[in-house]
Motif scaffolding. Sequence first.
Motif, short mmCIF file in Angstrom:
data_model
loop_
_atom_site.label_atom_id
_atom_site.label_comp_id
_atom_site.label_asym_id
_atom_site.label_seq_id
_atom_site.Cartn_x
_atom_site.Cartn_y
_atom_site.Cartn_z
N ALA A 24 -0.22 2.36 -0.26
CA ALA A 24 0.60 3.52 -0.78
C ALA A 24 -0.14 4.67 -0.38
CB ALA A 24 0.63 3.44 -2.00
N VAL A 40 6.72 3.22 1.02
CA VAL A 40 6.09 2.17 0.24
C VAL A 40 6.96 2.22 -0.84
CG1 VAL A 40 3.83 1.21 -0.59
CG2 VAL A 40 4.19 2.82 1.20
N GLU A 73 7.40 -1.59 3.32
CA GLU A 73 5.62 -1.47 2.81
C GLU A 73 5.98 -2.16 1.28
OE1 GLU A 73 2.95 0.52 3.97
OE2 GLU A 73 2.70 1.15 6.05
N PRO A 94 3.12 4.36 -4.87
CA PRO A 94 4.57 4.19 -4.12
C PRO A 94 5.47 5.26 -3.31
CG PRO A 94 4.75 2.55 -5.02
CD PRO A 94 3.65 3.48 -5.90
#
Length: 453
Positions: A24, A40, A73, A94
């Motif tokens: 992150a 993220v 991610e 994130p």
Amino acid sequence: MKKNPRRLLAAVLATGTAAALLAACAPADAANSDGKITIVVGDRPPADQAESLAALDKSIAAFEKAHPDVTIESVETRWAADTFQAMVAGGTMPTTMAVPFTEPQSLIASRQIADISAELKSTGLGEVLNPAVAAVAQDASGNSFGVPTDVYSVGLAYNRALFTAAGLDPDAPPATWDEVRAAAKKIADTTGKAGYSLYTSNHFGGWMMTAAVASFGGTIENADGTASTVDSEPVQDYVNVLREMRWTDNSLGSSFVNDAQPTLQDFAAGKIGMLLSLPFDYPGLVQQYKMKPEDFGFGALPQAPGQSATLTGGNVQVFSPSATKEQIVAGLEWLKFNRFNAYTDKETAVAKAEADAADGNIVGLPALSPVSSEAYAQYQEWISPYVNLPLENFASYSAVAESQTLVPEPRTKAQDMYAVLDTLLQGVLTTENADVDALIAEASAAVDAKIAR
């Protein structure tokens, strides 16, 4: 809220691993060296939820195949009020993650989430959102700071079998609080069961009381979240209805310190005629607690004269204030793909409904939709061959779900507020001749004290 016995409740602690936090922290202002954009995405299911993890990873792989310039991610980071500010300040938020409906307004005011108005427009996602729901994540000027996804509104769950046994029409649930009181007394007098019951502990009581107060035209905090509004006529009116049902009508049964799960179990077992609830309780009641589907009824939240309002809540996907425009666009495209295509793309909607029906999951559960009424009506038509619940038993809820005024949960320390209201409810229901005015004044002062901390 949603503290949730299924989804049931409470803000969850951030559970990101060290690796997830490092991911992150990746620079938010540059694409990868290969020209790809990395986003993220928070709220990854924990390791013990294997099916959910597999489904998410499959969806990510499909998205990345369709969007070869984007890498996702997935991290376990979740909303927690006591860690969010540090996460934003430290750059570990994130690109996008979910926060409860209680939070966007304070996050907007403190500039801890990104304005995504332009990106919503450029991706077309803004056009399909339910305007009434989308307002939860907008500022006073109409700028958007998030995308509501999981949305609920409170209604009245009722046992159709008990209604029939008491000589009540199971197709016409109470629409007003006077009708609730009359129906509860008739159920109690005729069947010996609790005509109406309510949560009163573990914050559930305060949560549902806040919904009831909305139906009387009130709130428990002012709009800014800076002061209590508990000491008010709407709160007094609802509490007095409960007092009369408890001590005059004897229609609330014999249990008055009630957590959500055992109360839902009693409802499923036919021991309770009515309680405030959510449509999302239906799967658990039928599949876990073995309530007969034909016995479950769900109506709109009963109203005081001249009112038409209900409490709403759920999750809002928000974006890091350090995310680039390209990352926000990629994140919104991911939301469209993963969350909204099931509403707006016929092939996706039908495939999901068919798979859910084959797996024995509930298909077609009526609920407040995050998409526009037009899009939702189209979606319902697409999935209609796979619906596996009695839609007619939700008719009175569905008829008004989109038209009632949606009152968001309290902005400031909602869970603390709900705990205070739990105590108020227990005091009214367990002490005959309790000084209701004093209990309300005490609760109001406690709410102010919580806000001031």
